[in-house]
Scaffold this motif. Structure first.
Motif, PDB file in Angstrom:
ATOM      1  N   GLU A 281       9.611   7.383 -26.903  1.00 55.80           N
ATOM      2  CA  GLU A 281       8.619   7.306 -25.839  1.00 55.80           C
ATOM      3  C   GLU A 281       9.225   6.996 -24.473  1.00 55.80           C
ATOM      4  N   ASP A 282      10.198   6.064 -24.431  1.00 52.82           N
ATOM      5  CA  ASP A 282      10.767   5.729 -23.120  1.00 52.82           C
ATOM      6  C   ASP A 282      12.166   6.301 -22.910  1.00 52.82           C
ATOM      7  N   LYS A 284      15.101   5.170 -23.517  1.00 51.11           N
ATOM      8  CA  LYS A 284      16.105   4.233 -22.996  1.00 51.11           C
ATOM      9  C   LYS A 284      17.030   3.800 -24.141  1.00 51.11           C
ATOM     10  N   ARG A 287      18.293   0.058 -24.328  1.00 51.16           N
ATOM     11  CA  ARG A 287      17.284  -1.001 -24.367  1.00 51.16           C
ATOM     12  C   ARG A 287      17.528  -1.902 -25.574  1.00 51.16           C
TER      13      ARG A 287
END
Length: 294
Positions: A281-282, A284, A287
């Motif tokens: 979804e992001d 990253k 993260r």
């Protein structure tokens, strides 16, 4: 290029070169026989794969077999893949046995029967070499997946294939150093170069292949939960990145990610879907896993 029952069938340029050479040198009957053997070999893969419900988009025919492009390849069970892979060489077994029987019964010329038998033996055994995208290379990955993570399986499958295909190229030059006036084994050299370049590209595409594996985990996870399986925990520290945790995923396993402090206190437990979705979804990769609790 022909589309039949939803599958695109095409002939790889390497096979086209073999066909042209066979026609020029007058080996047309041998060419048709080779094409038929390769086609039946690949049909063995396709029929068994369709029986498992796999979606096959394209099959490219090569002089020594074929390459099938399958949807959701990252989410396919290892046992099914092993059966599908072995279905190809098994076709060479019965075709070779049939050719031998025809020769013994006198229904075929003995020399022709011997040629068809030898062609099936060579194609069957060559395909079992542990080099991608040959059948043996796919079986190697199935074996590696039993003890390695999926990312390690992709990496080591590519490395071993590159090493062995490079060895094949070097071996093609070996007659030059053995004397006797023999030259380079051009057929082996061409195949070796093709396999090396294929695996060089495959190695560069590992990030994409791993991403395909992650995108298929949703369906695989749902299948595991419905069936009911033992969850295999993955223990990471709060400093682990999402990418580092995802690279610990194994094929045919359902994971629970246990995030712990250095002192051993459990900070939380994540189902694998939450980790995968958080990454997709992001996007990253660096993260921290613990951020998914927030």
């Amino acid at each position: 290029m022909i589309k039949f029952r939803g599958i695109v069938w095409s002939i790889h340029p390497l096979f086209v070169l073999v066909m042209i050479a066979s026609i020029v040198t007058g080996y047309f009957a041998e060419l048709i026989t080779l094409f038929g053997i390769v086609l039946v070999h690949e049909l063995g893969h396709v029929i068994v794969a369709r029986g498992y419900g796999w979606t096959i988009r394209e099959v490219k025919l090569l002089p020594f077999g074929g390459v099938a492009e399958v949807e959701d390849t990252g989410g396919l069970p290892a046992k099914e893949e092993a059966v599908v892979v072995l279905a190809g060489p098994l076709q060479n077994v019965w075709m070779g046995a049939a050719a031998w029987g025809m020769g013994q019964l006198g229904w075929w010329d003995s020399e022709w029967a011997a040629y068809v038998l030898q062609a099936n033996i060579m194609i069957g055994l060559f395909n079992l070499l542990p080099i991608l995208p040959l059948d043996g290379g796919k079986l190697l990955q199935v074996v590696l997946s039993r003890s390695l993570t999926y990312h390690q399986m992709l990496t080591w499958g590519a490395r071993i294939s590159l090493l062995l295909s490079a060895g094949m190229v070097l071996y093609a030059f070996s007659p030059l150093f053995q004397g006797g006036g023999r030259g380079i084994q051009l057929n082996l050299l061409a195949v070796g170069i093709f396999l090396f370049m294929t695996n060089w590209t495959y190695n560069r595409h590992i990030p994409f292949l791993f991403l395909r594996f992650l995108t298929s985990r949703g369906t695989a996870s749902t299948r595991h939960i419905i069936r009911g399986v033992w969850a295999q925990p993955i223990v990471v520290s709060q400093r682990h990145t999402v990418t580092a945790a995802l690279r610990l995923f194994k094929r045919d396993r359902y994971h629970l990610i246990v995030v712990m402090e250095e002192r051993g206190r459990i900070l939380g437990i994540l189902p694998e879907q939450q980790l995968v979705n958080g990454f997709l979804e992001d996007g990253k990769p660096d993260r921290a896993v613990c951020d998914l609790f927030m």
